[in-house]
Design a protein around this motif. Structure first.
Motif, short mmCIF file in Angstrom:
data_model
loop_
_atom_site.label_atom_id
_atom_site.label_comp_id
_atom_site.label_asym_id
_atom_site.label_seq_id
_atom_site.Cartn_x
_atom_site.Cartn_y
_atom_site.Cartn_z
N ASN A 179 -6.33 -10.01 61.35
CA ASN A 179 -6.84 -11.19 62.05
C ASN A 179 -6.56 -11.03 63.53
O ASN A 179 -5.45 -11.27 63.99
CB ASN A 179 -6.17 -12.45 61.49
CG ASN A 179 -6.71 -13.71 62.15
OD1 ASN A 179 -7.54 -13.64 63.07
ND2 ASN A 179 -6.24 -14.85 61.69
N LYS A 180 -7.55 -10.62 64.28
CA LYS A 180 -7.35 -10.27 65.69
C LYS A 180 -7.18 -11.50 66.58
O LYS A 180 -6.89 -11.39 67.76
CB LYS A 180 -8.51 -9.42 66.19
CG LYS A 180 -8.59 -8.05 65.52
CD LYS A 180 -9.73 -7.24 66.09
CE LYS A 180 -9.75 -5.83 65.52
NZ LYS A 180 -9.87 -5.78 64.08
N PHE A 181 -7.37 -12.68 66.01
CA PHE A 181 -7.30 -13.89 66.80
C PHE A 181 -5.94 -14.56 66.73
O PHE A 181 -5.74 -15.62 67.29
CB PHE A 181 -8.39 -14.88 66.34
CG PHE A 181 -9.76 -14.33 66.54
CD1 PHE A 181 -10.36 -14.36 67.77
CD2 PHE A 181 -10.45 -13.75 65.49
CE1 PHE A 181 -11.63 -13.84 67.97
CE2 PHE A 181 -11.71 -13.23 65.67
CZ PHE A 181 -12.31 -13.27 66.91
N LYS A 182 -4.98 -13.95 66.02
CA LYS A 182 -3.67 -14.59 65.90
C LYS A 182 -2.59 -13.54 65.69
O LYS A 182 -2.82 -12.49 65.11
CB LYS A 182 -3.68 -15.58 64.73
CG LYS A 182 -2.41 -16.44 64.69
CD LYS A 182 -2.55 -17.53 63.67
CE LYS A 182 -1.42 -18.53 63.83
NZ LYS A 182 -0.14 -18.02 63.41
N HIS A 183 -1.39 -13.87 66.15
CA HIS A 183 -0.21 -13.02 65.91
C HIS A 183 -0.38 -11.62 66.48
O HIS A 183 -0.09 -10.63 65.82
CB HIS A 183 0.09 -12.92 64.41
CG HIS A 183 0.23 -14.24 63.74
ND1 HIS A 183 0.99 -15.26 64.25
CD2 HIS A 183 -0.31 -14.73 62.60
CE1 HIS A 183 0.93 -16.30 63.45
NE2 HIS A 183 0.13 -16.01 62.45
N ARG A 184 -0.90 -11.51 67.68
CA ARG A 184 -1.00 -10.17 68.27
C ARG A 184 0.38 -9.59 68.55
O ARG A 184 0.60 -8.40 68.41
CB ARG A 184 -1.80 -10.25 69.57
CG ARG A 184 -3.26 -10.60 69.36
CD ARG A 184 -4.05 -10.39 70.63
NE ARG A 184 -5.44 -10.78 70.45
CZ ARG A 184 -6.39 -10.46 71.29
NH1 ARG A 184 -6.12 -9.76 72.37
NH2 ARG A 184 -7.63 -10.86 71.08
N ALA A 223 -20.95 -15.39 58.05
CA ALA A 223 -20.53 -14.20 57.32
C ALA A 223 -19.31 -13.57 57.98
O ALA A 223 -19.34 -13.20 59.15
CB ALA A 223 -21.68 -13.20 57.24
N ASP A 224 -18.21 -13.47 57.22
CA ASP A 224 -16.94 -12.91 57.71
C ASP A 224 -16.47 -13.60 58.99
O ASP A 224 -15.78 -13.00 59.82
CB ASP A 224 -17.05 -11.40 57.95
CG ASP A 224 -16.98 -10.61 56.66
OD1 ASP A 224 -16.09 -10.91 55.83
OD2 ASP A 224 -17.81 -9.72 56.45
N ALA A 225 -16.81 -14.87 59.15
CA ALA A 225 -16.45 -15.61 60.37
C ALA A 225 -14.94 -15.80 60.46
O ALA A 225 -14.28 -16.13 59.47
CB ALA A 225 -17.14 -16.97 60.37
N LYS A 226 -14.39 -15.61 61.64
CA LYS A 226 -12.96 -15.79 61.87
C LYS A 226 -12.68 -17.21 62.36
O LYS A 226 -13.34 -17.71 63.27
CB LYS A 226 -12.45 -14.77 62.90
CG LYS A 226 -12.60 -13.33 62.46
CD LYS A 226 -11.86 -13.05 61.16
CE LYS A 226 -12.00 -11.59 60.75
NZ LYS A 226 -11.39 -11.33 59.43
N LYS A 227 -11.70 -17.83 61.78
CA LYS A 227 -11.35 -19.20 62.12
C LYS A 227 -10.66 -19.26 63.48
O LYS A 227 -9.86 -18.39 63.83
CB LYS A 227 -10.43 -19.76 61.04
CG LYS A 227 -9.96 -21.19 61.26
CD LYS A 227 -9.17 -21.65 60.05
CE LYS A 227 -8.71 -23.09 60.21
NZ LYS A 227 -8.07 -23.60 58.98
N ASP A 228 -10.96 -20.31 64.23
CA ASP A 228 -10.29 -20.56 65.51
C ASP A 228 -8.86 -21.02 65.23
O ASP A 228 -8.65 -22.12 64.72
CB ASP A 228 -11.05 -21.62 66.28
CG ASP A 228 -10.39 -21.99 67.60
OD1 ASP A 228 -9.35 -21.40 67.94
OD2 ASP A 228 -10.91 -22.90 68.28
N PRO A 229 -7.85 -20.19 65.55
CA PRO A 229 -6.46 -20.56 65.22
C PRO A 229 -5.89 -21.62 66.15
O PRO A 229 -4.80 -22.15 65.89
CB PRO A 229 -5.70 -19.24 65.36
CG PRO A 229 -6.47 -18.49 66.38
CD PRO A 229 -7.92 -18.86 66.17
N SER A 230 -6.60 -21.95 67.23
CA SER A 230 -6.07 -22.92 68.20
C SER A 230 -6.61 -24.33 67.97
O SER A 230 -6.16 -25.27 68.63
CB SER A 230 -6.41 -22.47 69.62
OG SER A 230 -7.82 -22.48 69.82
#
Length: 330
Positions: free
Chosen positions: A50-55, A313-320
């Motif tokens: 998940n590239k949008f969180k926990h980098r 399709a394979d949408a990444k959730k906004d973690p913010s």
């Protein structure tokens, strides 16, 4: 001061989406001396991360010594369904503030779990608040390419078969990559009461009367709430015929909804007939867990556009997003 022994024989258990219990062995003489534990925790990167969180995962957690096993918990550095490696080091804090430390233990790998039912119940509570009023509808519909429906007719005996759900939505969803189903929509336009003429998924639309998929012999489950950096939100629901494999899967993992009284999708008897309503202010994605024969409905071409940018399709959730996130691993 006498050196500390190196921790060994690490054991990890009671793993959830945002916590785990850890224990290890050390020399008995160190038990009364050790004042702190250092835990080196690293996320294993892979192509599905998940590239949008926990980098940036903290590489060293510091904890005061407590009896083992100890619980490590933290949604700010643990994601669901993610592989981690962990090693430990013990330490004695000395009078000058410096630490006498042991060597690092061996490294052990583990994978965090999915959202539990109680986490999904928290998501459902958030979704309840934004669902809006209910609008009447009469059909479920599914948009795909012309080639998709040609393939179903020529190679699948006219039957749309369930497929494995992708990783769209919350990273901790227990349905992603685990539950088979067919996605349908049911949202209608406020001014016409009909399905919209645009779609992200294809210009050809299969419409099936709502009662063919949803009725008293069907169970309904809440599966997810998410957005894709947008003002509007998606709710994933699962429709599963009672007693089906999909029903058994969902019963163990997802909150079940009353089909005649919930905030998202209802089926109830009015004046002797089944009436169907959907929530107006969220976009419903309804996963039906069984095969569907094209002869049950109608296939036609929409007059609007194929809006590819709206595909989930394979949408990444906004973690913010504060509306659709809870205080556990995203």
């Amino acid at each position: 001061m006498e050196l500390l022994s190196t921790p060994h024989s690490i054991e990890i258990n009671n793993i959830t989406c945002d916590s785990f219990r850890i224990s290890w062995a050390m020399d008995s003489g160190d038990l009364d001396r050790v004042t702190h534990y250092f835990i080196d925790l690293n996320k294993k990167e892979n192509k599905n991360s998940n590239k949008f969180k926990h980098r940036d995962v903290p590489t060293k957690l510091v904890a005061k010594a407590v009896p083992l096993p100890m619980t490590v918990r933290g949604h700010w550095f643990l994601s669901p369904r993610t592989e981690y490696s962990v090693a430990v080091q013990t330490a004695v804090k000395q009078s000058d503030g410096e630490y006498l430390v042991s060597g690092w233990s061996e490294t052990v790998e583990f994978c965090t779990g999915d959202y539990a039912k109680e986490h999904l119940a928290q998501l459902q509570e958030k979704a309840d608040l934004i669902a809006g009023r209910m609008l009447r509808f009469s059909v479920f519909y599914r948009n795909q390419s012309k080639e998709y429906f040609q393939y179903v007719r020529m190679h699948c005996g006219n039957i749309m078969k369930p497929y494995l759900k992708d990783n769209s939505g919350s990273h901790g969803s227990p349905t992603s990559g685990m539950l088979h189903g067919i996605f349908f929509s049911c949202n209608t336009e406020f001014n016409t009461g009909q399905p919209p003429q645009d779609s992200p998924y294809g210009r050809y639309r299969f419409q099936v009367p709502a009662q063919r998929l949803f009725g008293p012999n069907t169970n309904l489950y809440f599966a997810d709430l998410y957005c894709m950096y947008t003002a509007y939100h998606y709710v994933i629901l699962v429709l599963a015929p009672k007693g089906s494999p999909g029903d058994h899967f969902c019963r163990e993992r997802l909150p079940q909804l009353d089909i005649s009284c919930n905030k998202f999708l209802i089926c109830c008897m009015e004046d002797g007939e089944l009436v169907y309503r959907h929530a107006q202010d969220v976009i419903l994605e309804v996963l039906y867990t069984e095969p569907v024969d094209l002869s049950l409905g109608m296939l036609g071409e929409i007059s609007g556009h194929q809006l590819m940018s709206l595909s989930t399709a394979d949408a990444k959730k906004d973690p913010s997003c504060k509306t659709c996130n809870i205080s556990v691993g995203r």
